[in-house]
Design a protein around this motif. Structure first.
Motif, PDB file in Angstrom:
ATOM      1  N   ASP A 165       0.832  -1.207   0.000  1.00 42.29           N
ATOM      2  CA  ASP A 165       0.000   0.000   0.000  1.00 42.29           C
ATOM      3  C   ASP A 165       0.865   1.255   0.000  1.00 42.29           C
ATOM      4  OD1 ASP A 165      -2.394  -1.359  -0.060  1.00 42.29           O
ATOM      5  OD2 ASP A 165      -2.708  -1.283   2.109  1.00 42.29           O
ATOM      6  N   LEU A 166       1.936   1.228   0.778  1.00 45.67           N
ATOM      7  CA  LEU A 166       2.838   2.375   0.847  1.00 45.67           C
ATOM      8  C   LEU A 166       3.489   2.635  -0.506  1.00 45.67           C
ATOM      9  CD1 LEU A 166       4.435   4.527   2.439  1.00 45.67           C
ATOM     10  CD2 LEU A 166       6.081   2.733   3.028  1.00 45.67           C
ATOM     11  N   LEU A 167       3.927   1.578  -1.183  1.00 40.32           N
ATOM     12  CA  LEU A 167       4.547   1.738  -2.498  1.00 40.32           C
ATOM     13  C   LEU A 167       3.551   2.290  -3.514  1.00 40.32           C
ATOM     14  CD1 LEU A 167       6.643  -1.558  -2.705  1.00 40.32           C
ATOM     15  CD2 LEU A 167       7.470   0.755  -2.223  1.00 40.32           C
ATOM     16  N   LEU A 168       2.308   1.827  -3.440  1.00 35.44           N
ATOM     17  CA  LEU A 168       1.288   2.332  -4.366  1.00 35.44           C
ATOM     18  C   LEU A 168       0.996   3.810  -4.121  1.00 35.44           C
ATOM     19  CD1 LEU A 168      -1.243  -0.656  -4.409  1.00 35.44           C
ATOM     20  CD2 LEU A 168       0.270   0.069  -6.263  1.00 35.44           C
ATOM     21  N   ARG A 169       0.945   4.235  -2.853  1.00 32.24           N
ATOM     22  CA  ARG A 169       0.689   5.647  -2.555  1.00 32.24           C
ATOM     23  C   ARG A 169       1.811   6.539  -3.072  1.00 32.24           C
ATOM     24  NH1 ARG A 169      -1.067   3.699   2.532  1.00 32.24           N
ATOM     25  NH2 ARG A 169       0.910   4.321   3.506  1.00 32.24           N
ATOM     26  N   GLN A 170       3.022   6.024  -3.036  1.00 30.15           N
ATOM     27  CA  GLN A 170       4.162   6.833  -3.466  1.00 30.15           C
ATOM     28  C   GLN A 170       4.212   7.032  -4.977  1.00 30.15           C
ATOM     29  OE1 GLN A 170       7.443   4.679  -1.726  1.00 30.15           O
ATOM     30  NE2 GLN A 170       7.303   5.763   0.221  1.00 30.15           N
ATOM     31  N   LYS A 180       0.423   4.412 -12.662  1.00 30.80           N
ATOM     32  CA  LYS A 180       1.802   4.163 -13.043  1.00 30.80           C
ATOM     33  C   LYS A 180       2.177   2.728 -12.684  1.00 30.80           C
ATOM     34  CE  LYS A 180       2.875   8.996 -11.956  1.00 30.80           C
ATOM     35  NZ  LYS A 180       3.680   9.931 -11.124  1.00 30.80           N
ATOM     36  N   ILE A 181       3.329   2.300 -13.166  1.00 35.84           N
ATOM     37  CA  ILE A 181       3.786   0.934 -12.902  1.00 35.84           C
ATOM     38  C   ILE A 181       4.326   0.843 -11.478  1.00 35.84           C
ATOM     39  CG2 ILE A 181       5.406  -0.875 -13.560  1.00 35.84           C
ATOM     40  CD1 ILE A 181       5.399   0.243 -16.371  1.00 35.84           C
ATOM     41  N   PRO A 182       3.767  -0.033 -10.638  1.00 37.49           N
ATOM     42  CA  PRO A 182       4.309  -0.198  -9.278  1.00 37.49           C
ATOM     43  C   PRO A 182       5.720  -0.788  -9.326  1.00 37.49           C
ATOM     44  CG  PRO A 182       2.120  -1.192  -9.501  1.00 37.49           C
ATOM     45  CD  PRO A 182       2.604  -0.888 -10.878  1.00 37.49           C
ATOM     46  N   GLN A 183       6.562  -0.316  -8.433  1.00 35.24           N
ATOM     47  CA  GLN A 183       7.940  -0.784  -8.385  1.00 35.24           C
ATOM     48  C   GLN A 183       8.315  -1.107  -6.942  1.00 35.24           C
ATOM     49  OE1 GLN A 183       9.569  -1.297 -11.099  1.00 35.24           O
ATOM     50  NE2 GLN A 183       8.586   0.002 -12.638  1.00 35.24           N
ATOM     51  N   THR A 188       7.985  -6.486  -7.577  1.00 37.93           N
ATOM     52  CA  THR A 188       9.016  -6.955  -8.491  1.00 37.93           C
ATOM     53  C   THR A 188       8.605  -8.270  -9.141  1.00 37.93           C
ATOM     54  OG1 THR A 188      10.696  -5.928  -7.078  1.00 37.93           O
ATOM     55  CG2 THR A 188      11.466  -7.536  -8.688  1.00 37.93           C
ATOM     56  N   TYR A 189       7.758  -9.034  -8.444  1.00 39.89           N
ATOM     57  CA  TYR A 189       7.403 -10.371  -8.912  1.00 39.89           C
ATOM     58  C   TYR A 189       5.937 -10.509  -9.325  1.00 39.89           C
ATOM     59  CZ  TYR A 189      11.778 -11.170  -6.436  1.00 39.89           C
ATOM     60  OH  TYR A 189      13.069 -11.084  -6.004  1.00 39.89           O
ATOM     61  N   VAL A 190       5.043  -9.728  -8.694  1.00 41.29           N
ATOM     62  CA  VAL A 190       3.617  -9.867  -8.990  1.00 41.29           C
ATOM     63  C   VAL A 190       2.961  -8.503  -9.149  1.00 41.29           C
ATOM     64  CG1 VAL A 190       3.347 -12.088  -7.813  1.00 41.29           C
ATOM     65  CG2 VAL A 190       3.003  -9.972  -6.540  1.00 41.29           C
ATOM     66  N   SER A 191       1.891  -8.454  -9.937  1.00 41.74           N
ATOM     67  CA  SER A 191       1.159  -7.208 -10.139  1.00 41.74           C
ATOM     68  C   SER A 191       0.249  -6.876  -8.967  1.00 41.74           C
ATOM     69  CB  SER A 191       0.322  -7.300 -11.420  1.00 41.74           C
ATOM     70  OG  SER A 191       1.142  -7.534 -12.550  1.00 41.74           O
ATOM     71  N   TYR A 243       5.954  -2.715 -19.488  1.00 38.95           N
ATOM     72  CA  TYR A 243       5.649  -3.446 -18.253  1.00 38.95           C
ATOM     73  C   TYR A 243       6.432  -4.751 -18.219  1.00 38.95           C
ATOM     74  CZ  TYR A 243       2.968  -5.064 -14.247  1.00 38.95           C
ATOM     75  OH  TYR A 243       2.602  -5.481 -12.985  1.00 38.95           O
ATOM     76  N   PRO A 244       7.070  -5.069 -17.075  1.00 36.70           N
ATOM     77  CA  PRO A 244       7.896  -6.279 -17.003  1.00 36.70           C
ATOM     78  C   PRO A 244       7.107  -7.546 -17.330  1.00 36.70           C
ATOM     79  CG  PRO A 244       8.287  -4.856 -15.107  1.00 36.70           C
ATOM     80  CD  PRO A 244       7.094  -4.295 -15.820  1.00 36.70           C
ATOM     81  N   LYS A 245       7.538  -8.245 -18.353  1.00 39.66           N
ATOM     82  CA  LYS A 245       6.821  -9.461 -18.788  1.00 39.66           C
ATOM     83  C   LYS A 245       7.030 -10.630 -17.832  1.00 39.66           C
ATOM     84  CE  LYS A 245       5.225  -7.591 -22.566  1.00 39.66           C
ATOM     85  NZ  LYS A 245       5.723  -6.216 -22.357  1.00 39.66           N
ATOM     86  N   SER A 246       8.046 -10.540 -16.975  1.00 37.38           N
ATOM     87  CA  SER A 246       8.326 -11.646 -16.054  1.00 37.38           C
ATOM     88  C   SER A 246       7.381 -11.656 -14.852  1.00 37.38           C
ATOM     89  CB  SER A 246       9.768 -11.566 -15.570  1.00 37.38           C
ATOM     90  OG  SER A 246       9.997 -10.341 -14.867  1.00 37.38           O
TER      91      SER A 246
END
Length: 255
Positions: A165-170, A180-183, A188-191, A243-246
């Protein structure tokens, strides 16, 4: 008020049926809010996101508290039972009194808010009623492998959920509504890292309580937000060419 096992069974079974209904409704088509909202739909009939999340989640915290207040004398013995009730209320304290005041989501449709509130009343009553009036645990439940492993899963899932949640707010500055694309973190592994965390959290709670109501709730969570993570994944793949395909949709390295 006293314990009626038949009521617990009926409410838990209904919750399981509602989970399957959710899965059938939203497996192919996502629920229409947030990034899946219809572009041309009118902004009427909506609540500000912060107000909607606060009011919707509040019953899940208040209903167990009310059930405990109505119990005379209060019953939360042994220690394991007290801790389990605290875990449930701890999650919804965060969801009610902390998360809404930091969210930057779009206005929330009244229809979804209404059904979400009804669910929180229903599930808050079921989980609270079972733990406060019906649950019976041995005095050494805190040392049982089911409790300890479930507690670890609950804490792990909650940590993932809050961090995600914190990463999404940022991702957004105040006033922004673009996606935007979450990072970072499990993104890193799942959407659907935030959804994965909440699913792990409630399955941990189910293992720790080892009860039908908690397993029904965990199953409902999986059927409700699992498809949403899948639709988020598809949205990101269609919207962002880089978007990362992995990345997987929900479960790292699997799905």
């Amino acid at each position: 008020m006293q314990c009626f096992p038949g009521l617990v069974l009926a409410l838990s079974s209904l919750l399981g049926a509602l989970a399957l209904l959710q899965l059938s409704l939203y497996l192919r088509v996502p629920s229409r809010y947030g990034k899946h909202e219809e572009r041309l739909c009118r902004p009427r009939g909506r609540l500000p996101a912060r107000c909607a999340w606060f009011l919707q989640e509040l019953p899940s915290f208040l209903v167990p508290a009310l059930l405990l207040a109505l119990r005379s004398p209060p019953r939360l013995e042994p220690l394991g039972c007290r801790l389990l009730c605290c875990l449930f209320c701890w999650h919804y304290f965060y969801r009610t009194f902390i998360y809404p005041f930091f969210t930057r989501g779009r206005p929330f449709p009244l229809q979804l808010f209404f059904f979400g509130t009804l669910f929180c009343i229903y599930n808050g009553f079921l989980q609270g009623y079972y733990l406060i009036y019906c649950a019976e645990y041995p005095n050494d439940w805190c040392t049982d492998i089911r409790f300890t492993s479930g507690l670890l899963l609950f804490l792990l899932g909650m940590g993932i959920n809050i961090h995600s949640d914190l990463l999404l707010r940022q991702l957004r500055k105040p006033g922004e509504v673009t996606y935007k694309i979450p990072q970072g973190g499990l993104f890193t592994y799942v959407s659907g890292a935030n959804y994965f965390g909440e699913i792990v959290e409630w399955f941990g709670f189910a293992i720790a309580t080892w009860s039908l109501p908690a397993f029904a709730f965990a199953f409902f969570t999986l059927c409700c937000i699992g498809p949403r993570a899948y639709h988020h994944h598809r949205y990101y793949l269609k919207t962002f060419t880089d978007y990362p395909k992995s990345r997987k949709a929900l479960i790292p390295f699997v799905f």
